[in-house]
Enzyme design. Structure first.
Site, short mmCIF file in Angstrom:
data_model
loop_
_atom_site.label_atom_id
_atom_site.label_comp_id
_atom_site.label_asym_id
_atom_site.label_seq_id
_atom_site.Cartn_x
_atom_site.Cartn_y
_atom_site.Cartn_z
N LEU A 13 0.87 -1.17 0.00
CA LEU A 13 0.00 0.00 0.00
C LEU A 13 0.90 1.22 0.00
N ALA A 17 0.82 8.12 -4.04
CA ALA A 17 1.24 7.30 -5.19
C ALA A 17 1.06 8.02 -6.53
N ILE A 21 7.89 10.87 -5.63
CA ILE A 21 8.51 9.73 -4.95
C ILE A 21 7.54 8.56 -4.84
N ASP A 40 -4.01 7.85 -3.30
CA ASP A 40 -3.69 9.28 -3.38
C ASP A 40 -4.97 10.11 -3.22
N ASP A 73 -7.95 10.76 1.50
CA ASP A 73 -7.32 11.90 2.17
C ASP A 73 -6.77 11.34 3.47
N VAL A 74 -5.47 11.16 3.54
CA VAL A 74 -4.86 10.46 4.69
C VAL A 74 -5.07 11.22 6.00
N SER A 154 12.00 13.51 6.06
CA SER A 154 12.81 14.41 5.25
C SER A 154 14.05 14.79 6.03
N TYR A 167 6.50 22.19 8.37
CA TYR A 167 6.97 21.01 7.65
C TYR A 167 8.07 20.29 8.43
N ALA A 169 8.66 20.38 11.61
CA ALA A 169 8.07 19.76 12.80
C ALA A 169 7.36 18.46 12.43
C1 LIG Z 1 21.86 29.55 1.99
C2 LIG Z 1 21.02 28.45 1.39
C3 LIG Z 1 20.76 27.41 2.43
C4 LIG Z 1 19.76 26.43 1.87
C5 LIG Z 1 19.34 25.43 2.92
C6 LIG Z 1 17.98 24.92 2.57
C7 LIG Z 1 17.96 23.41 2.55
C8 LIG Z 1 16.70 22.92 1.92
C9 LIG Z 1 16.83 21.46 1.59
C10 LIG Z 1 15.51 20.90 1.23
C11 LIG Z 1 15.63 19.41 1.03
C12 LIG Z 1 14.41 18.65 1.49
C13 LIG Z 1 13.16 19.41 1.17
C14 LIG Z 1 11.92 18.60 1.35
O1 LIG Z 1 11.76 17.80 2.26
C15 LIG Z 1 10.89 18.91 0.35
C16 LIG Z 1 10.53 20.37 0.53
O2 LIG Z 1 10.14 20.79 1.58
S1 LIG Z 1 10.77 21.35 -0.84
C17 LIG Z 1 10.40 22.97 -0.19
C18 LIG Z 1 11.54 23.51 0.66
N1 LIG Z 1 11.19 24.85 1.05
C19 LIG Z 1 12.08 25.82 1.30
O3 LIG Z 1 13.31 25.62 1.30
C20 LIG Z 1 11.53 27.19 1.57
C21 LIG Z 1 11.84 28.04 0.35
N2 LIG Z 1 11.43 29.43 0.58
C22 LIG Z 1 10.20 29.86 0.23
O4 LIG Z 1 9.35 29.13 -0.21
C23 LIG Z 1 9.97 31.34 0.41
O5 LIG Z 1 11.24 31.98 0.61
C24 LIG Z 1 9.08 31.67 1.61
C25 LIG Z 1 7.66 31.22 1.29
C26 LIG Z 1 9.59 30.99 2.87
C27 LIG Z 1 9.12 33.19 1.83
O6 LIG Z 1 8.84 33.81 0.58
P1 LIG Z 1 9.06 35.38 0.43
O7 LIG Z 1 8.42 36.10 1.58
O8 LIG Z 1 8.73 35.73 -0.96
O9 LIG Z 1 10.65 35.59 0.67
P2 LIG Z 1 11.81 35.21 -0.39
O10 LIG Z 1 11.50 33.94 -1.10
O11 LIG Z 1 12.13 36.43 -1.18
O12 LIG Z 1 13.02 34.90 0.63
C28 LIG Z 1 13.51 35.94 1.48
C29 LIG Z 1 14.95 35.61 1.77
O13 LIG Z 1 15.00 34.36 2.49
C30 LIG Z 1 15.83 33.46 1.77
N3 LIG Z 1 15.35 32.10 1.91
C31 LIG Z 1 14.10 31.67 1.64
N4 LIG Z 1 14.03 30.34 1.85
C32 LIG Z 1 15.24 29.94 2.27
C33 LIG Z 1 15.80 28.67 2.63
N5 LIG Z 1 15.07 27.55 2.62
N6 LIG Z 1 17.09 28.60 2.99
C34 LIG Z 1 17.84 29.73 3.00
N7 LIG Z 1 17.40 30.98 2.66
C35 LIG Z 1 16.10 31.05 2.29
C36 LIG Z 1 15.76 33.92 0.34
O14 LIG Z 1 16.87 33.42 -0.37
C37 LIG Z 1 15.77 35.41 0.51
O15 LIG Z 1 17.07 35.80 0.79
P3 LIG Z 1 17.63 37.20 0.18
O16 LIG Z 1 19.03 37.26 0.64
O17 LIG Z 1 16.72 38.24 0.76
O18 LIG Z 1 17.48 37.07 -1.30
N1 LIG Z 2 10.85 16.16 -3.12
C1 LIG Z 2 11.72 16.23 -2.14
O1 LIG Z 2 12.80 16.83 -2.26
C2 LIG Z 2 11.43 15.60 -0.82
C3 LIG Z 2 10.18 15.05 -0.52
N2 LIG Z 2 9.99 14.48 0.73
C4 LIG Z 2 8.72 13.86 1.07
O2 LIG Z 2 8.45 12.82 0.15
C5 LIG Z 2 7.04 12.63 0.02
C6 LIG Z 2 6.66 12.69 -1.45
O3 LIG Z 2 7.02 13.97 -1.89
P1 LIG Z 2 7.09 14.34 -3.45
O4 LIG Z 2 6.95 13.10 -4.26
O5 LIG Z 2 8.26 15.21 -3.62
O6 LIG Z 2 5.78 15.24 -3.58
P2 LIG Z 2 4.65 15.33 -4.69
O7 LIG Z 2 3.98 16.63 -4.41
O8 LIG Z 2 5.22 15.06 -6.02
O9 LIG Z 2 3.68 14.11 -4.32
C7 LIG Z 2 2.92 14.15 -3.14
C8 LIG Z 2 1.68 13.30 -3.38
O10 LIG Z 2 0.93 13.24 -2.17
C9 LIG Z 2 -0.43 13.42 -2.47
N3 LIG Z 2 -1.16 13.96 -1.31
C10 LIG Z 2 -1.08 15.21 -0.82
N4 LIG Z 2 -1.92 15.36 0.22
C11 LIG Z 2 -2.54 14.16 0.39
C12 LIG Z 2 -3.52 13.68 1.29
N5 LIG Z 2 -4.05 14.47 2.22
N6 LIG Z 2 -3.91 12.39 1.19
C13 LIG Z 2 -3.40 11.59 0.22
N7 LIG Z 2 -2.47 11.97 -0.68
C14 LIG Z 2 -2.05 13.26 -0.58
C15 LIG Z 2 -0.45 14.38 -3.65
O11 LIG Z 2 -1.67 14.31 -4.36
C16 LIG Z 2 0.74 13.90 -4.44
O12 LIG Z 2 0.37 12.92 -5.39
C17 LIG Z 2 6.40 13.75 0.85
O13 LIG Z 2 6.04 13.25 2.12
C18 LIG Z 2 7.53 14.78 1.00
O14 LIG Z 2 7.37 15.55 2.16
C19 LIG Z 2 10.98 14.43 1.67
C20 LIG Z 2 12.21 14.97 1.40
C21 LIG Z 2 12.53 15.59 0.13
#
Ligand SMILES: CCCCCCCCCCCCCC(=O)CC(=O)SCCNC(=O)CCNC(=O)[C@H](O)C(C)(C)COP(=O)(O)OP(=O)(O)OC[C@H]1O[C@@H](n2cnc3c(N)ncnc32)[C@H](O)[C@@H]1OP(=O)(O)O
Ligand SMILES: NC(=O)C1=CN([C@@H]2O[C@H](COP(=O)(O)OP(=O)(O)OC[C@H]3O[C@@H](n4cnc5c(N)ncnc54)[C@H](O)[C@@H]3O)[C@@H](O)[C@H]2O)C=CC1
Length: 259
Positions: A13, A17, A21, A40, A73-74, A154, A167, A169
């Site tokens: 399961l 899906a 990933i 899904d 919806d999990v 993650s 996220y 947390a």
């Molecule tokens: C120095 C770089 C260090 C990077 C470390 C980050 C590691 C991330 C690894 C992720 C791997 C696993 C991820 C995962 O499990 C799957 C996911 O969760 S994918 C999504 C990951 N999300 C993020 O990293 C957050 C990205 N940021 C945003 O979405 C937006 O910035 C946010 C909604 C938080 C705020 O938007 P907004 O108000 O528009 O501000 P800006 O985007 O303009 O950002 C302002 C400022 O902050 C810096 N910044 C934003 N996010 C990060 C971040 N994650 N790490 C470091 N710095 C970040 C951005 O670059 C801007 O900096 P300036 O110097 O002002 O340009």
């Molecule tokens: N893409 C990345 O870099 C990383 C992803 N992860 C984790 O891996 C897992 C898969 O991520 P991705 O494949 O990247 O994302 P994705 O966005 O491609 O796939 C997520 C899937 O989950 C489904 N989904 C969302 N809410 C749901 C709900 N309430 N009930 C049932 N299904 C639901 C969506 O419809 C989608 O098909 C997630 O838990 C994510 O947090 C962890 C680390 C890094």
């Protein structure tokens, strides 16, 4: 390299899906002989996954004989319980492999994060795994069946990340949830492990600001983002008896990011 059909007796399961990933996990487990229940929120996406698994009955609109798609919806308790009932009704047995991939992000700085942003991410990413895992292990224990639970956390759950208090947390919680379940369920022959992917090319990461993506990629010792298949390879190992003495582990698939 995949061990030929090492999962041929498994019913897997997989939640989430329909994309990224989760879809890659379905393909890998099916490729090793498992029967797959692709689950899904987006039923059409789950059906697409089943069709992509190929084989007889995978033509458009026709479910493949030995795989099936389910909508769930999990984060909803009744939906999670109903899912396990549907899967057991469809396959006449509980799933021996359960992979929780379903997850979302609602990124925002702490100073601006809404309660709804917090609640929704925790509900899907953490409570959703609790609900699916509880329903699955209740079925396994009552039938005296062994199993392997793989929960997708993650690397952010280990080190945190700017903009992801909710996220991070939720993903840290997945680790503790999985470790505790491993302690409770080992005596039932049920193994529970977490996988901690790093920066993987999926729709989830494609949403990130480009400048952040560029920064992160430059931090990865292996120099590039990972693929969903990189994660699926580890999931298949943890699903199989090749990992028969591994439980409570947190396996990082990160290219060395934040080692
Ligand atoms: C120095 C770089 C260090 C990077 C470390 C980050 C590691 C991330 C690894 C992720 C791997 C696993 C991820 C995962 O499990 C799957 C996911 O969760 S994918 C999504 C990951 N999300 C993020 O990293 C957050 C990205 N940021 C945003 O979405 C937006 O910035 C946010 C909604 C938080 C705020 O938007 P907004 O108000 O528009 O501000 P800006 O985007 O303009 O950002 C302002 C400022 O902050 C810096 N910044 C934003 N996010 C990060 C971040 N994650 N790490 C470091 N710095 C970040 C951005 O670059 C801007 O900096 P300036 O110097 O002002 O340009
Ligand atoms: N893409 C990345 O870099 C990383 C992803 N992860 C984790 O891996 C897992 C898969 O991520 P991705 O494949 O990247 O994302 P994705 O966005 O491609 O796939 C997520 C899937 O989950 C489904 N989904 C969302 N809410 C749901 C709900 N309430 N009930 C049932 N299904 C639901 C969506 O419809 C989608 O098909 C997630 O838990 C994510 O947090 C962890 C680390 C890094």
């Amino acid at each position: 390299m995949a061990t030929q059909l090492r999962l041929r007796s498994a019913l897997a399961l997989v939640t989430g899906a329909g994309s990224g990933i989760g879809r890659a996990v379905c393909a890998r487990l099916a490729g090793e002989g498992a029967t797959v229940a692709a689950c899904d929120l987006d039923e059409a996406a789950a059906r697409k996954t089943v069709q992509l698994l190929g084989g007889p009955g995978s033509e458009e609109g026709v479910l493949r004989r030995n795989h099936a798609a389910f909508q769930v919806d999990v984060s909803e308790a009744r939906a999670a319980r109903s899912l396990l009932q549907q899967v057991q009704a469809c396959f006449s047995r509980p799933p021996s492999v359960v992979v929780s991939c379903a997850g979302i992000t609602q990124d925002e700085f702490l100073l601006q994060m809404s309660e709804d942003d917090w609640d929704r991410v925790i509900a899907v990413n953490l409570k959703g795994i609790f609900l699916v895992m509880q329903a699955a292990v209740q079925a396994l224990v009552s039938s005296g069946s062994h199993g392997s639970i793989i929960n997708i956390s993650s690397i952010v759950g280990k080190v945190g990340n700017v903009g992801q208090t909710n996220y991070a947390a939720s993903k840290a919680g997945v680790i503790g949830l999985t470790q505790t379940a491993a302690r409770e369920l080992g005596r039932h022959g049920i193994r529970c492990n977490s996988v901690l992917p790093g920066f993987i090319v999926t729709p989830m990461t494609q949403k990130m600001p480009q400048k952040v993506k560029d920064k992160v990629t430059g931090m990865i010792p292996m120099g590039h983002m990972g693929t969903p298949e990189d994660v699926a390879e580890v999931v298949a190992f943890l699903a199989s008896e090749d990992s028969g003495y591994i439980t409570g582990a947190s396996v990082e698939v990160t290219g060395g990011l934040f080692m």
